[in-house]
Write an enzyme that holds these catalytic residues in place. Structure first.
Site: not given
Length: 180
Positions: A17, A93, A101
């Site tokens: 998240c 989220c 990422c």
């Protein structure tokens, strides 16, 4: 993949998240308890708040889920060379799902399981507590579906489709996003 025990393979699962103060930590706790030793759960945030939301701890403890040792941390901890290799990475989220990422060693399976942020809930204390309880329920339902999958017997394509399907369950914030 990860380790093995008398129960078979132990899968490493990372929940991501942005703030790592509520949803991802709840998911970590739920999987730690409900994974029955088949999973090792972790959580992190792209921009960790540095503290766990008090209602996260209250909710987990009231439902008899582990809260001790939970901490808000950055996802770079899990991209380091000495970090555990993840088998699965789930974003919980929408903002974390939209971020770039790190490259996860081992090429884990990924899926987006977006749920509204209970920490953003407004209103009375009871309404805020209800938002955390609802988030817990949505995460528990997703994790129950995940732990029930016959992971070892599914091919990669089928497993990926099932993981994305789980993320479109009740409470989903972004039903079309399928990548972490």
């Amino acid at each position: 993949m990860s380790d093995t025990t008398s129960l078979g393979h132990i899968y490493n699962v990372l929940f991501l998240c942005t703030g790592n103060s509520a949803r991802s930590l709840m998911a970590e706790s739920i999987l730690a308890k409900d994974g029955h030793g088949r999973f090792r759960a972790f959580s992190a945030g792209s921009q960790p708040r540095g503290s766990v939301h008090p209602l996260t701890l209250t909710t987990l403890r009231s439902l008899d889920y582990p809260a001790d040792g939970l901490r808000s941390k950055g996802w770079d901890e899990f991209a380091a060379p000495d970090a555990p290799v993840m088998d699965f990475v789930f974003t919980v989220c929408d903002s974390a799902a939209g971020e770039t990422c790190p490259v996860w060693p081992g090429q884990p399976m990924t899926a987006h399981w977006g749920i509204e942020d209970p920490a953003a809930a407004e209103g009375t204390e009871i309404e805020k507590e209800a938002a955390f309880a609802r988030t817990f329920r949505y995460l528990k339902n997703r994790i129950s579906a995940f732990t029930a999958l016959p992971i070892r017997s599914l091919d990669t394509l089928t497993l990926g489709a099932r993981l994305h399907e789980i993320g479109r369950g009740e409470g989903a914030t972004s039903p079309r996003r399928d990548v972490a």
